[in-house]
Design a protein around this motif. Structure first.
Motif, PDB file in Angstrom:
ATOM      1  N   PRO A 154      24.694  -4.373  35.124  1.00 56.88           N
ATOM      2  CA  PRO A 154      24.699  -5.642  35.693  1.00 56.88           C
ATOM      3  C   PRO A 154      24.870  -5.490  37.206  1.00 56.88           C
ATOM      4  N   GLN A 155      25.446  -4.378  37.737  1.00 56.49           N
ATOM      5  CA  GLN A 155      25.664  -4.450  39.061  1.00 56.49           C
ATOM      6  C   GLN A 155      24.296  -4.136  39.629  1.00 56.49           C
ATOM      7  N   ALA A 156      23.298  -3.626  38.911  1.00 54.79           N
ATOM      8  CA  ALA A 156      21.975  -3.269  39.668  1.00 54.79           C
ATOM      9  C   ALA A 156      21.303  -4.319  40.302  1.00 54.79           C
ATOM     10  N   SER A 157      20.652  -4.216  41.613  1.00 58.84           N
ATOM     11  CA  SER A 157      20.241  -5.367  42.427  1.00 58.84           C
ATOM     12  C   SER A 157      18.581  -5.241  41.880  1.00 58.84           C
ATOM     13  N   LEU A 158      18.086  -6.344  41.349  1.00 61.88           N
ATOM     14  CA  LEU A 158      16.796  -6.297  41.001  1.00 61.88           C
ATOM     15  C   LEU A 158      16.387  -7.662  40.721  1.00 61.88           C
ATOM     16  N   ASP A 159      14.992  -7.982  41.001  1.00 67.31           N
ATOM     17  CA  ASP A 159      14.182  -9.160  40.857  1.00 67.31           C
ATOM     18  C   ASP A 159      13.263  -9.202  39.832  1.00 67.31           C
ATOM     19  N   ALA A 160      13.110  -9.936  38.781  1.00 69.55           N
ATOM     20  CA  ALA A 160      12.100  -9.772  37.819  1.00 69.55           C
ATOM     21  C   ALA A 160      11.137 -10.726  38.096  1.00 69.55           C
ATOM     22  N   VAL A 161       9.864 -10.630  38.537  1.00 65.93           N
ATOM     23  CA  VAL A 161       8.868 -11.450  38.954  1.00 65.93           C
ATOM     24  C   VAL A 161       7.627 -11.286  38.071  1.00 65.93           C
ATOM     25  N   THR A 162       6.675 -12.523  37.830  1.00 65.40           N
ATOM     26  CA  THR A 162       5.621 -12.507  37.229  1.00 65.40           C
ATOM     27  C   THR A 162       4.383 -12.703  37.777  1.00 65.40           C
ATOM     28  N   LEU A 163       3.570 -11.616  38.214  1.00 67.60           N
ATOM     29  CA  LEU A 163       2.274 -11.774  38.462  1.00 67.60           C
ATOM     30  C   LEU A 163       1.199 -12.266  37.669  1.00 67.60           C
ATOM     31  N   ALA A 164       1.411 -13.283  37.108  1.00 66.13           N
ATOM     32  CA  ALA A 164       0.461 -13.822  35.710  1.00 66.13           C
ATOM     33  C   ALA A 164      -0.899 -13.563  36.112  1.00 66.13           C
TER      34      ALA A 164
ATOM     35  N   VAL B 165      19.688  -9.668  64.023  1.00 66.27           N
ATOM     36  CA  VAL B 165      18.324  -9.829  63.186  1.00 66.27           C
ATOM     37  C   VAL B 165      17.716  -8.359  62.916  1.00 66.27           C
ATOM     38  N   VAL B 166      17.947  -7.443  63.809  1.00 65.13           N
ATOM     39  CA  VAL B 166      17.594  -6.348  63.517  1.00 65.13           C
ATOM     40  C   VAL B 166      18.120  -5.333  62.615  1.00 65.13           C
ATOM     41  N   GLU B 167      19.544  -5.722  62.382  1.00 64.43           N
ATOM     42  CA  GLU B 167      20.428  -5.115  61.320  1.00 64.43           C
ATOM     43  C   GLU B 167      20.105  -5.523  60.069  1.00 64.43           C
ATOM     44  N   GLN B 168      19.865  -6.975  59.847  1.00 68.20           N
ATOM     45  CA  GLN B 168      19.371  -7.668  59.065  1.00 68.20           C
ATOM     46  C   GLN B 168      18.137  -7.195  58.413  1.00 68.20           C
ATOM     47  N   ALA B 169      17.146  -7.127  59.349  1.00 67.14           N
ATOM     48  CA  ALA B 169      15.765  -6.370  58.863  1.00 67.14           C
ATOM     49  C   ALA B 169      15.870  -4.971  58.121  1.00 67.14           C
ATOM     50  N   GLU B 170      16.946  -4.198  59.101  1.00 65.78           N
ATOM     51  CA  GLU B 170      17.058  -2.727  58.454  1.00 65.78           C
ATOM     52  C   GLU B 170      17.843  -2.979  57.008  1.00 65.78           C
ATOM     53  N   GLN B 171      18.880  -3.759  56.766  1.00 62.11           N
ATOM     54  CA  GLN B 171      19.339  -3.852  55.377  1.00 62.11           C
ATOM     55  C   GLN B 171      18.333  -4.427  54.385  1.00 62.11           C
ATOM     56  N   ALA B 172      17.240  -5.158  55.014  1.00 62.20           N
ATOM     57  CA  ALA B 172      16.527  -5.847  53.766  1.00 62.20           C
ATOM     58  C   ALA B 172      15.463  -4.609  53.348  1.00 62.20           C
ATOM     59  N   VAL B 173      15.274  -3.470  54.014  1.00 67.76           N
ATOM     60  CA  VAL B 173      14.436  -2.344  53.443  1.00 67.76           C
ATOM     61  C   VAL B 173      15.478  -1.103  53.043  1.00 67.76           C
ATOM     62  N   ARG B 174      16.596  -1.208  53.210  1.00 64.64           N
ATOM     63  CA  ARG B 174      17.298   0.098  53.131  1.00 64.64           C
ATOM     64  C   ARG B 174      17.470   0.263  51.519  1.00 64.64           C
ATOM     65  N   PRO B 175      17.272   1.385  51.160  1.00 66.58           N
ATOM     66  CA  PRO B 175      17.186   1.739  49.759  1.00 66.58           C
ATOM     67  C   PRO B 175      18.643   1.564  49.170  1.00 66.58           C
ATOM     68  N   GLY B 176      18.536   0.645  47.901  1.00 61.50           N
ATOM     69  CA  GLY B 176      19.803   0.539  47.299  1.00 61.50           C
ATOM     70  C   GLY B 176      20.287  -0.785  47.985  1.00 61.50           C
ATOM     71  N   VAL B 177      19.903  -1.285  48.930  1.00 61.05           N
ATOM     72  CA  VAL B 177      20.513  -2.765  49.336  1.00 61.05           C
ATOM     73  C   VAL B 177      19.562  -3.737  49.008  1.00 61.05           C
ATOM     74  N   ARG B 178      18.191  -3.387  49.241  1.00 62.75           N
ATOM     75  CA  ARG B 178      17.194  -4.504  49.065  1.00 62.75           C
ATOM     76  C   ARG B 178      17.123  -4.517  47.495  1.00 62.75           C
ATOM     77  N   PRO B 179      16.965  -5.606  46.911  1.00 61.06           N
ATOM     78  CA  PRO B 179      16.569  -5.936  45.320  1.00 61.06           C
ATOM     79  C   PRO B 179      15.479  -5.282  44.877  1.00 61.06           C
ATOM     80  N   LEU B 180      15.313  -4.487  44.006  1.00 67.23           N
ATOM     81  CA  LEU B 180      14.181  -3.962  43.497  1.00 67.23           C
ATOM     82  C   LEU B 180      13.270  -4.809  42.877  1.00 67.23           C
ATOM     83  N   ARG B 181      12.108  -5.387  43.283  1.00 61.43           N
ATOM     84  CA  ARG B 181      11.210  -6.351  42.648  1.00 61.43           C
ATOM     85  C   ARG B 181      10.232  -5.838  41.694  1.00 61.43           C
ATOM     86  N   VAL B 182      10.210  -6.254  40.318  1.00 61.14           N
ATOM     87  CA  VAL B 182       9.491  -5.594  39.537  1.00 61.14           C
ATOM     88  C   VAL B 182       8.785  -6.810  38.829  1.00 61.14           C
ATOM     89  N   ASP B 183       7.522  -6.341  38.464  1.00 56.05           N
ATOM     90  CA  ASP B 183       6.638  -7.247  37.995  1.00 56.05           C
ATOM     91  C   ASP B 183       6.708  -6.975  36.604  1.00 56.05           C
TER      92      ASP B 183
END
Length: 309
Positions: free
Chosen positions: A112-122, A74-92
């Motif tokens: 296309p290899q870029a890890s990102l999420d497009a979100v809408t804070l409408a 779980v600790v490793e997963q948490a570290e991976q979640a916020v490690r730069p380049g691993v966690r998807p970039l969340r863009v509104d």
């Protein structure tokens, strides 16, 4: 509970020797012994039985080992979640039909290899979106944010300007125009349903109206973009404003016309809001992409004076 002590205990349990665990972890055997002893003291049980050949798990150690491994996973997963380049970039992108969404989509198609999420804070206005960036809910947002409302810790860079166009039906008086001045729109009803008080786009259209003497309203219920296209197609007087890169679809039979505005060209400025010092590699690449692809405007332009530059 000390995570490093847990990691050390698991290493000893799997290696069967303190020295082998020390070699694996890159620390001294004495440090290994101290970590395990501290863990045993905090738990109040002996986890390892020392022998002349090394060590073996006690009964308590056998029970504790699988739980320790789960914690480390779980600790490793948490570290991976916020490690730069691993966690998807969340863009509104605010709305999936408008210029920011199209710009992020073009960036993704180029990488296309870029890890990102497009979100809408409408539902959030620019100030609320900036707060979401600051709090880490999202990594970036495209907003027209007033200069005096940029909070400390937020970097606001104007990287995406969307030139406005008039959208009308085939029977509108301006339908055959190759282009129009903003002042040409005075006296015409410009309907933009969905303008909410307190939003940056409400402030933008209010400034636009005052600058060029336009009549812009949001009266009536907002039934969505498709209903707006229906109304434009059937009207000889109704018009709306859209961004030059906004992506709207309508039946071919509607024959709607997109008319560029010039002399000057009103620009809706989308500022990229990010946390100061954010080094996410995808964010860096997105920023570079926007800078490189930003068009050079040769015509006179108009932007509200309250927008951060």
């Amino acid at each position: 509970m000390d995570v490093e002590a847990l990691r050390t205990f698991v290493a000893v349990a799997e290696a069967g020797q303190f020295q082998a665990a020390a070699d694996e972890l890159g620390i001294s055997q004495q440090a290994v012994s101290k970590r395990v002893a501290a863990l045993e003291k905090s738990l109040g049980v002996a986890l390892l039985v020392r022998t002349s050949r090394g060590s073996r798990l006690s009964l308590d150690g056998q029970v504790f080992l699988p739980h320790a491994k789960k914690v480390l996973t779980v600790v490793e997963q948490a570290e991976q979640a916020v490690r730069p380049g691993v966690r998807p970039l969340r863009v509104d992108v605010l709305n999936r039909r408008i210029a920011p969404a199209q710009a992020v989509y073009r960036f993704y198609r180029s990488r296309p290899q870029a890890s990102l999420d497009a979100v809408t804070l409408a539902e959030e206005n620019a100030v609320q979106a900036a707060r979401a960036v600051l709090e880490g809910t999202i990594d970036a947002s495209f907003r027209a944010l007033p200069t005096d409302q940029v909070p400390a810790g937020i970097n606001a860079e104007r990287l995406l300007d969307s030139p406005l166009e008039l959208l009308v039906g085939p029977s509108h008086p301006l339908a055959s125009a190759a282009w129009a001045r903003p002042t040409d729109l005075a006296g015409h009803r410009i309907w933009i349903p969905g303008i909410r008080p307190g939003t940056e786009w409400a402030q933008f259209y209010r400034s636009l109206s005052q600058a060029f003497g336009l009549s812009i309203d949001a009266l009536g219920p907002n039934f969505g973009d498709e209903a707006l296209m229906d109304a434009l197609a059937d009207s000889a007087s109704l018009a709306t404003l859209i961004g030059g890169e906004d992506r709207y679809l309508w039946p071919q039979s509607y024959n709607l016309r997109r008319i560029p505005l010039r002399k000057p060209t009103p620009l809706y400025p989308h500022l990229l809001l990010t946390r100061t010092g954010d080094q996410h590699p995808v964010l860096t690449a997105l920023r570079d992409h926007l800078r490189a692809s930003r068009p050079q405007t040769t015509d006179d332009v108009w932007v509200p004076d309250w927008v951060a530059h």
